[in-house]
Design a protein around this motif. Structure first.
Motif, PDB file in Angstrom:
ATOM      1  N   ALA A 118      20.142  -1.963  46.717  1.00 31.94           N
ATOM      2  CA  ALA A 118      19.967  -2.302  48.132  1.00 31.94           C
ATOM      3  C   ALA A 118      20.068  -1.078  49.017  1.00 31.94           C
ATOM      4  O   ALA A 118      19.230  -0.867  49.915  1.00 31.94           O
ATOM      5  CB  ALA A 118      20.988  -3.356  48.553  1.00 31.94           C
ATOM      6  N   THR A 119      21.084  -0.235  48.804  1.00 34.19           N
ATOM      7  CA  THR A 119      21.228   0.957  49.645  1.00 34.19           C
ATOM      8  C   THR A 119      20.113   1.956  49.348  1.00 34.19           C
ATOM      9  O   THR A 119      19.654   2.671  50.245  1.00 34.19           O
ATOM     10  CB  THR A 119      22.597   1.637  49.437  1.00 34.19           C
ATOM     11  OG1 THR A 119      22.752   1.996  48.055  1.00 34.19           O
ATOM     12  CG2 THR A 119      23.721   0.704  49.835  1.00 34.19           C
ATOM     13  N   ALA A 120      19.672   1.993  48.093  1.00 36.74           N
ATOM     14  CA  ALA A 120      18.573   2.886  47.740  1.00 36.74           C
ATOM     15  C   ALA A 120      17.297   2.476  48.455  1.00 36.74           C
ATOM     16  O   ALA A 120      16.596   3.309  49.044  1.00 36.74           O
ATOM     17  CB  ALA A 120      18.371   2.891  46.227  1.00 36.74           C
ATOM     18  N   GLU A 200      16.544  -0.023  41.275  1.00 36.08           N
ATOM     19  CA  GLU A 200      17.669   0.249  40.380  1.00 36.08           C
ATOM     20  C   GLU A 200      17.551   1.662  39.815  1.00 36.08           C
ATOM     21  O   GLU A 200      18.547   2.384  39.676  1.00 36.08           O
ATOM     22  CB  GLU A 200      17.707  -0.770  39.242  1.00 36.08           C
ATOM     23  CG  GLU A 200      17.975  -2.205  39.671  1.00 36.08           C
ATOM     24  CD  GLU A 200      19.429  -2.458  40.031  1.00 36.08           C
ATOM     25  OE1 GLU A 200      20.257  -1.528  39.929  1.00 36.08           O
ATOM     26  OE2 GLU A 200      19.738  -3.598  40.429  1.00 36.08           O
ATOM     27  N   ALA A 201      16.315   2.060  39.479  1.00 34.82           N
ATOM     28  CA  ALA A 201      16.093   3.417  38.988  1.00 34.82           C
ATOM     29  C   ALA A 201      16.426   4.444  40.060  1.00 34.82           C
ATOM     30  O   ALA A 201      17.029   5.492  39.770  1.00 34.82           O
ATOM     31  CB  ALA A 201      14.645   3.569  38.527  1.00 34.82           C
ATOM     32  N   LEU A 202      16.047   4.162  41.292  1.00 30.94           N
ATOM     33  CA  LEU A 202      16.331   5.080  42.390  1.00 30.94           C
ATOM     34  C   LEU A 202      17.834   5.233  42.592  1.00 30.94           C
ATOM     35  O   LEU A 202      18.335   6.348  42.793  1.00 30.94           O
ATOM     36  CB  LEU A 202      15.669   4.566  43.673  1.00 30.94           C
ATOM     37  CG  LEU A 202      15.785   5.447  44.912  1.00 30.94           C
ATOM     38  CD1 LEU A 202      15.117   6.803  44.693  1.00 30.94           C
ATOM     39  CD2 LEU A 202      15.157   4.735  46.124  1.00 30.94           C
ATOM     40  N   ALA A 203      18.574   4.131  42.531  1.00 25.72           N
ATOM     41  CA  ALA A 203      20.026   4.197  42.667  1.00 25.72           C
ATOM     42  C   ALA A 203      20.653   4.988  41.521  1.00 25.72           C
ATOM     43  O   ALA A 203      21.563   5.806  41.743  1.00 25.72           O
ATOM     44  CB  ALA A 203      20.608   2.779  42.716  1.00 25.72           C
ATOM     45  N   ILE A 216      19.402  12.834  46.954  1.00 24.39           N
ATOM     46  CA  ILE A 216      17.965  12.673  47.184  1.00 24.39           C
ATOM     47  C   ILE A 216      17.711  12.857  48.671  1.00 24.39           C
ATOM     48  O   ILE A 216      18.269  12.139  49.498  1.00 24.39           O
ATOM     49  CB  ILE A 216      17.484  11.283  46.702  1.00 24.39           C
ATOM     50  CG1 ILE A 216      17.774  11.126  45.209  1.00 24.39           C
ATOM     51  CG2 ILE A 216      15.992  11.107  46.978  1.00 24.39           C
ATOM     52  CD1 ILE A 216      17.454   9.741  44.659  1.00 24.39           C
ATOM     53  N   GLU A 217      16.863  13.810  49.012  1.00 21.59           N
ATOM     54  CA  GLU A 217      16.726  14.232  50.401  1.00 21.59           C
ATOM     55  C   GLU A 217      15.557  13.535  51.106  1.00 21.59           C
ATOM     56  O   GLU A 217      14.602  13.086  50.458  1.00 21.59           O
ATOM     57  CB  GLU A 217      16.528  15.749  50.458  1.00 21.59           C
ATOM     58  CG  GLU A 217      17.665  16.550  49.839  1.00 21.59           C
ATOM     59  CD  GLU A 217      18.988  16.395  50.575  1.00 21.59           C
ATOM     60  OE1 GLU A 217      18.978  15.944  51.741  1.00 21.59           O
ATOM     61  OE2 GLU A 217      20.035  16.722  49.981  1.00 21.59           O
ATOM     62  N   PRO A 218      15.618  13.442  52.447  1.00 22.02           N
ATOM     63  CA  PRO A 218      14.513  12.840  53.203  1.00 22.02           C
ATOM     64  C   PRO A 218      13.193  13.556  52.937  1.00 22.02           C
ATOM     65  O   PRO A 218      13.157  14.791  52.818  1.00 22.02           O
ATOM     66  CB  PRO A 218      14.950  13.033  54.665  1.00 22.02           C
ATOM     67  CG  PRO A 218      16.427  13.196  54.618  1.00 22.02           C
ATOM     68  CD  PRO A 218      16.718  13.884  53.314  1.00 22.02           C
TER      69      PRO A 218
END
Length: 253
Positions: A118-120, A200-203, A216-218
Motif C-alpha cells: 500500500a505505501t509502495a 509487493e515487489a516494489l515494497a 527508491i527516489e522520485p
C-alpha cells in the motif's frame, strides 16, 4: 577484496561474449559481495557518463525463486544507456532474451524498512508497460545467485510503452500481457505472477535497499520483474508484448 571486486566489475562490463561464472574461480563469492561488484560496475558506468535512472527486480516469480533456491527477488541498477527508444532495433548482444514487465515510475521517495504494498503504490506516479532485454554474460545462462547479482541481474536494455496510467486506474494483479514472437502468441501472464502483485515487489525492493542505506527516489523507473519466462530474441525476430490496458511494446532484433 577491493581489487577483486573492481576487477570483476570491469570484466563483466567489458564482456562481449560468453564467459565462465565468477564462482568457478571465486567459489566463496557471496550475495553481499555480488552486490558490491554490482555497485562498483554502476560507479564505473557513471564515471563514463551514464546516469542512474532506476532499478529492476529479477527472479520475482515463485517458480524462478524455487529453481534458484531463494525466497526473495534480486535487485539491479538501470542507467540511461539501457533505455531503448521505440523503433530502435535491439543492439547486437551475446544471447538476448525478452520479457514483459509492469513498470512503475516513482512520484515520491519510497524508503524502507517497513514498506508495504500500500505505501509502495502510494509513492507511484504512473504505471506503463515495458519489455526488458536481458543478456547474461555467462555461458548458457547458467549461474549461481551471487554470479547473477554481480552481473547486474543480466541487464541489457529496456523499452517502455506509450501508454501510462495512475495505479488507481488499474487492477495490477489482473493486468495481462500476451507475448508474441514473429506473429505467434507464445506466452501469457498477469501481474499476479510478480510476487502476487507488482506493488509487493516494489515494497520488497524498498526494504532490501534500506538494508544498504538506500531508497527508491522520485522519478526512478522500476521494472518489477518478468511476468512470463523470457523468450529468445534471434536475429531478425520481432517480439511484442500486448497488455490489457497499457498498450503494446514491440522490439526487433
Amino acid at each position: 577484496m577491493i581489487h577483486a571486486i573492481r576487477a570483476a566489475a570491469q570484466e563483466l562490463l567489458a564482456a562481449k561474449e560468453e564467459r565462465s561464472m565468477l564462482t568457478e574461480d571465486w567459489p566463496d563469492l557471496d550475495v553481499a559481495t555480488g552486490y558490491a561488484i554490482q555497485d562498483e560496475a554502476l560507479r564505473l558506468r557513471r564515471e563514463r557518463g551514464e546516469t542512474l535512472v532506476g532499478l529492476k527486480l529479477g527472479l520475482t516469480s515463485r517458480a524462478k525463486q524455487q529453481r534458484m533456491g531463494i525466497d526473495a527477488p534480486l535487485l539491479a541498477w538501470l542507467t540511461d544507456a539501457m533505455i531503448l527508444p521505440a523503433g530502435v532495433p535491439v543492439p547486437e548482444l551475446i544471447h538476448p532474451r525478452a520479457e514483459p514487465e509492469l513498470v512503475f515510475v516513482m512520484g515520491k521517495r519510497l524508503a524502507g524498512p517497513g514498506a508495504t504494498a500500500a505505501t509502495a503504490l502510494a509513492a507511484v506516479s504512473h504505471v506503463c508497460a515495458g519489455i526488458e532485454i536481458i543478456d547474461s554474460r555467462y555461458c548458457d545462462y547458467k549461474f549461481t545467485l551471487p554470479d547473477v547479482v554481480a552481473d547486474n541481474g543480466s541487464s541489457a536494455f529496456f523499452s517502455l510503452g506509450p501508454v501510462s496510467k495512475p495505479p488507481s486506474e488499474l487492477d495490477l494483479s489482473l493486468e495481462a500481457a500476451l507475448v508474441e514472437v514473429d506473429g505467434k502468441i507464445v506466452d501469457t501472464a498477469t501481474g499476479a505472477a510478480v510476487q502476487g502483485h507488482p506493488a509487493e515487489a516494489l515494497a520488497l525492493a524498498a526494504n532490501a535497499l534500506a538494508a544498504r542505506g538506500l531508497a527508491i527516489e522520485p522519478g526512478w523507473v522500476v521494472l518489477t520483474g518478468g511476468m512470463t519466462d523470457a523468450v529468445e530474441m534471434k536475429s531478425g525476430s520481432r517480439v511484442a508484448a500486448h497488455f490489457s490496458n497499457l498498450g503494446s511494446v514491440t522490439l526487433t532484433a
